[in-house]
Write an enzyme that holds these catalytic residues in place. Sequence first.
Site, mmCIF file in Angstrom:
data_model
loop_
_atom_site.group_PDB
_atom_site.id
_atom_site.type_symbol
_atom_site.label_atom_id
_atom_site.label_comp_id
_atom_site.label_asym_id
_atom_site.label_seq_id
_atom_site.Cartn_x
_atom_site.Cartn_y
_atom_site.Cartn_z
ATOM 1 N N HIS A 95 0.856 -1.196 0.000
ATOM 2 C CA HIS A 95 0.000 0.000 0.000
ATOM 3 C C HIS A 95 0.884 1.236 0.000
ATOM 4 O O HIS A 95 1.952 1.246 0.631
ATOM 5 C CB HIS A 95 -0.925 -0.015 1.223
ATOM 6 N N GLU A 167 -3.612 2.245 -7.489
ATOM 7 C CA GLU A 167 -4.040 3.328 -6.607
ATOM 8 C C GLU A 167 -3.138 4.540 -6.829
ATOM 9 O O GLU A 167 -2.042 4.606 -6.246
ATOM 10 C CB GLU A 167 -3.947 2.899 -5.141
ATOM 11 N N GLY A 173 -7.513 9.083 -0.325
ATOM 12 C CA GLY A 173 -7.930 9.874 0.836
ATOM 13 C C GLY A 173 -8.029 11.364 0.566
ATOM 14 O O GLY A 173 -8.154 12.159 1.486
ATOM 15 N N SER A 212 -10.316 7.295 -3.410
ATOM 16 C CA SER A 212 -11.531 8.093 -3.242
ATOM 17 C C SER A 212 -12.748 7.543 -3.990
ATOM 18 O O SER A 212 -13.560 8.308 -4.512
ATOM 19 C CB SER A 212 -11.267 9.552 -3.628
HETATM 20 C C1 PEP Z 1 -6.814 3.178 0.157
HETATM 21 O O1 PEP Z 1 -6.348 3.474 1.246
HETATM 22 O O2 PEP Z 1 -6.435 2.143 -0.385
HETATM 23 C C2 PEP Z 1 -7.799 4.070 -0.454
HETATM 24 C C3 PEP Z 1 -8.120 3.882 -1.699
HETATM 25 O O3 PEP Z 1 -8.320 5.066 0.354
HETATM 26 P P1 PEP Z 1 -9.550 6.060 -0.023
HETATM 27 O O4 PEP Z 1 -10.629 5.208 -0.625
HETATM 28 O O5 PEP Z 1 -9.940 6.669 1.278
HETATM 29 O O6 PEP Z 1 -8.999 7.043 -1.008
#
Ligand code: PEP
Length: 249
Positions: A95, A167, A173, A212
């Site tokens: 992550h 991601e 976030g 998000s």
């Molecule tokens: C994550 O932490 O993997 C993530 C996608 O967070 P968020 O959905 O809050 O952006």
Amino acid sequence: MRQSLVVGNWKMNGSIEANRSLIEGIKQNITSVKNSEMAVCPPFVYLHQIRELLKDTSISWGSQNVSQRDSGAFTGEIAISMLVDFGCKYVIVGHSERRSLYGESDELVAEKFAKVQSAGLIPILCVGELLEEREAGNTETVVKRQLDAVLNLQGIASLEKSVIAYEPVWAIGTGKTATPQQAQDVHAFIRGQISALDAEVANKVQILYGGSVNGSNAKELFTMSDIDGGLIGGASLKAEDFLAIGQAG
Ligand code: PEP
């Protein structure tokens, strides 16, 4: 056809009471989710509670991290055998918060990926670029480097029993989601890289989008041809939002 998968990454959130109420809320309406497998990744200390709450349901669970080592004098670490003990199906590795806040290198992430697979669990390999890397036009280079570290250690066949989560770090976030097309472009790039080595593996591997995602934007994202579900942070902490995302799969 690839199965849609929606995974909640609770990060460092929760309490015994909050978890109970969240899981009860999800269970109450889980039949409204028709096409997605749903999974949650709570903090390690709650895995026992979550296993109890989720046994006899269709919802899976996993962890947010694992040690690359098997056992021994590694204070504060959690071994893969412990995650097996608690019935985890998935383990998130790499992550962006682990990479950026705890200095996890591509090579370490690849070692963790290997450790997860050696125990028969499914790694969810996170890849993604920083804002400055995107702005410099380096998104593909970064994602390829992160993917190659795993391919170099484990080989192409290993991806068949794994999940990849794209991601973009700037979308995590922040409330700033990648547009469906921006996400699709990177997903197609990742699948293309895999396909160049093995078309069958490329066709099978689930590639999730994270950053998000919420109940309102999930459908648009998940209808893109190379997006097979989502890794969800903030919105996975509310039963209604998490279910709405599952319904979009
Ligand atoms: C994550 O932490 O993997 C993530 C996608 O967070 P968020 O959905 O809050 O952006």
